[in-house]
Design a protein around this motif. Structure first.
Motif, PDB file in Angstrom:
ATOM      1  N   LEU A   1       0.964  -1.197  -0.035  1.00 36.48           N
ATOM      2  CA  LEU A   1       0.141   0.217   0.087  1.00 36.48           C
ATOM      3  C   LEU A   1       1.019   1.267   0.083  1.00 36.48           C
ATOM      4  N   ASP A   2       1.909   1.269   0.868  1.00 39.14           N
ATOM      5  CA  ASP A   2       3.005   2.314   0.754  1.00 39.14           C
ATOM      6  C   ASP A   2       3.420   2.603  -0.516  1.00 39.14           C
ATOM      7  N   GLU A   3       3.792   1.607  -1.049  1.00 37.81           N
ATOM      8  CA  GLU A   3       4.390   1.704  -2.693  1.00 37.81           C
ATOM      9  C   GLU A   3       3.418   2.280  -3.530  1.00 37.81           C
ATOM     10  N   ILE A   4       2.251   1.969  -3.354  1.00 33.16           N
ATOM     11  CA  ILE A   4       1.100   2.315  -4.350  1.00 33.16           C
ATOM     12  C   ILE A   4       0.844   3.734  -4.411  1.00 33.16           C
ATOM     13  N   ALA A   5       0.936   4.148  -2.821  1.00 32.60           N
ATOM     14  CA  ALA A   5       0.385   5.574  -2.494  1.00 32.60           C
ATOM     15  C   ALA A   5       1.509   6.454  -2.774  1.00 32.60           C
ATOM     16  N   ALA A   6       2.861   6.143  -2.720  1.00 30.52           N
ATOM     17  CA  ALA A   6       4.112   6.908  -3.177  1.00 30.52           C
ATOM     18  C   ALA A   6       4.384   6.924  -4.515  1.00 30.52           C
ATOM     19  N   TRP A   7       3.787   6.016  -5.579  1.00 28.54           N
ATOM     20  CA  TRP A   7       4.472   5.778  -6.745  1.00 28.54           C
ATOM     21  C   TRP A   7       4.565   6.846  -7.516  1.00 28.54           C
ATOM     22  N   SER A   8       3.641   8.030  -7.516  1.00 26.82           N
ATOM     23  CA  SER A   8       4.129   9.124  -8.501  1.00 26.82           C
ATOM     24  C   SER A   8       4.990  10.107  -7.905  1.00 26.82           C
ATOM     25  N   ARG A   9       5.407   9.878  -6.587  1.00 25.71           N
ATOM     26  CA  ARG A   9       6.167  10.917  -6.015  1.00 25.71           C
ATOM     27  C   ARG A   9       7.735  10.381  -6.267  1.00 25.71           C
ATOM     28  N   LEU A  10       7.847   8.811  -6.126  1.00 23.85           N
ATOM     29  CA  LEU A  10       9.265   8.107  -6.085  1.00 23.85           C
ATOM     30  C   LEU A  10      10.062   8.607  -7.458  1.00 23.85           C
ATOM     31  N   ASP A  11      11.322   8.721  -7.075  1.00 30.24           N
ATOM     32  CA  ASP A  11      12.193   9.068  -8.256  1.00 30.24           C
ATOM     33  C   ASP A  11      12.575   7.789  -8.863  1.00 30.24           C
ATOM     34  N   GLU A  12      13.359   7.784 -10.267  1.00 27.24           N
ATOM     35  CA  GLU A  12      13.429   6.753 -10.940  1.00 27.24           C
ATOM     36  C   GLU A  12      14.248   5.584 -10.202  1.00 27.24           C
ATOM     37  N   ASP A  13      15.209   5.881  -9.200  1.00 23.13           N
ATOM     38  CA  ASP A  13      15.919   4.934  -8.444  1.00 23.13           C
ATOM     39  C   ASP A  13      15.054   4.302  -7.371  1.00 23.13           C
ATOM     40  N   ALA A  14      14.126   4.813  -7.015  1.00 23.57           N
ATOM     41  CA  ALA A  14      13.132   4.217  -6.168  1.00 23.57           C
ATOM     42  C   ALA A  14      12.078   3.296  -6.780  1.00 23.57           C
ATOM     43  N   ARG A  15      11.568   3.804  -7.749  1.00 16.32           N
ATOM     44  CA  ARG A  15      10.845   3.281  -8.949  1.00 16.32           C
ATOM     45  C   ARG A  15      11.378   1.710  -9.254  1.00 16.32           C
ATOM     46  N   GLU A  16      12.990   1.922  -9.607  1.00 18.43           N
ATOM     47  CA  GLU A  16      13.533   0.771 -10.156  1.00 18.43           C
ATOM     48  C   GLU A  16      13.697  -0.388  -9.142  1.00 18.43           C
ATOM     49  N   ALA A  17      13.776   0.180  -7.998  1.00 14.42           N
ATOM     50  CA  ALA A  17      13.999  -0.899  -6.543  1.00 14.42           C
ATOM     51  C   ALA A  17      12.749  -1.385  -6.737  1.00 14.42           C
ATOM     52  N   VAL A  18      11.752  -0.901  -6.693  1.00 10.86           N
ATOM     53  CA  VAL A  18      10.257  -1.734  -6.607  1.00 10.86           C
ATOM     54  C   VAL A  18      10.256  -2.661  -7.685  1.00 10.86           C
ATOM     55  N   TRP A  19      10.539  -2.006  -8.921  1.00  9.48           N
ATOM     56  CA  TRP A  19      10.451  -2.908 -10.213  1.00  9.48           C
ATOM     57  C   TRP A  19      11.415  -4.362  -9.806  1.00  9.48           C
ATOM     58  N   GLN A  20      12.474  -4.122  -9.262  1.00 11.05           N
ATOM     59  CA  GLN A  20      13.321  -5.135  -9.314  1.00 11.05           C
ATOM     60  C   GLN A  20      12.792  -6.042  -8.109  1.00 11.05           C
ATOM     61  N   ARG A  21      12.281  -5.569  -7.240  1.00 13.78           N
ATOM     62  CA  ARG A  21      11.812  -6.591  -6.105  1.00 13.78           C
ATOM     63  C   ARG A  21      10.530  -7.462  -6.766  1.00 13.78           C
ATOM     64  N   LEU A  22       9.765  -6.777  -7.191  1.00 19.18           N
ATOM     65  CA  LEU A  22       8.487  -7.378  -8.142  1.00 19.18           C
ATOM     66  C   LEU A  22       9.179  -8.424  -8.991  1.00 19.18           C
ATOM     67  N   GLU A  23      10.006  -8.313  -9.835  1.00 22.94           N
ATOM     68  CA  GLU A  23      10.544  -9.290 -10.963  1.00 22.94           C
ATOM     69  C   GLU A  23      11.286 -10.309  -9.887  1.00 22.94           C
ATOM     70  N   ALA A  24      11.928 -10.155  -8.863  1.00 22.04           N
ATOM     71  CA  ALA A  24      12.451 -11.166  -7.964  1.00 22.04           C
ATOM     72  C   ALA A  24      11.399 -11.991  -7.510  1.00 22.04           C
ATOM     73  N   GLU A  25      10.298 -11.394  -7.008  1.00 17.38           N
ATOM     74  CA  GLU A  25       9.449 -12.084  -6.353  1.00 17.38           C
ATOM     75  C   GLU A  25       8.394 -12.928  -7.461  1.00 17.38           C
TER      76      GLU A  25
END
Length: 67
Positions: A33-57
């Motif tokens: 929920l925190d990632e969804i709520a913050a997505w539009s404010r995340l910088d490119e590196d923070a978004r990349e970290a989320v993408w990497q976790r999603l792929e790894a999972e």
């Protein structure tokens, strides 16, 4: 295999928006929920970290998912 940043959709959202009871993860995209709520404010590196976790999972990260 990891996708390059420019090959990804704008968001991991796949329009299946249900949060798992007690888990706090979206059943469609796997974000918290925190990632969804913050997505539009995340910088490119923070978004990349989320993408990497999603792929790894093992969450589906496709070009044809709706943004």
């Amino acid at each position: 295999m990891s996708k390059r940043r420019q090959d990804r959709p704008a968001s991991p959202c796949v329009r299946i928006c249900r949060v798992t009871p007690g888990g706090g993860r979206c059943e469609g995209c796997g974000r918290s929920l925190d990632e969804i709520a913050a997505w539009s404010r995340l910088d490119e590196d923070a978004r990349e970290a989320v993408w990497q976790r999603l792929e790894a999972e093992g969450w589906p990260v496709t070009d044809d998912a709706p943004a």
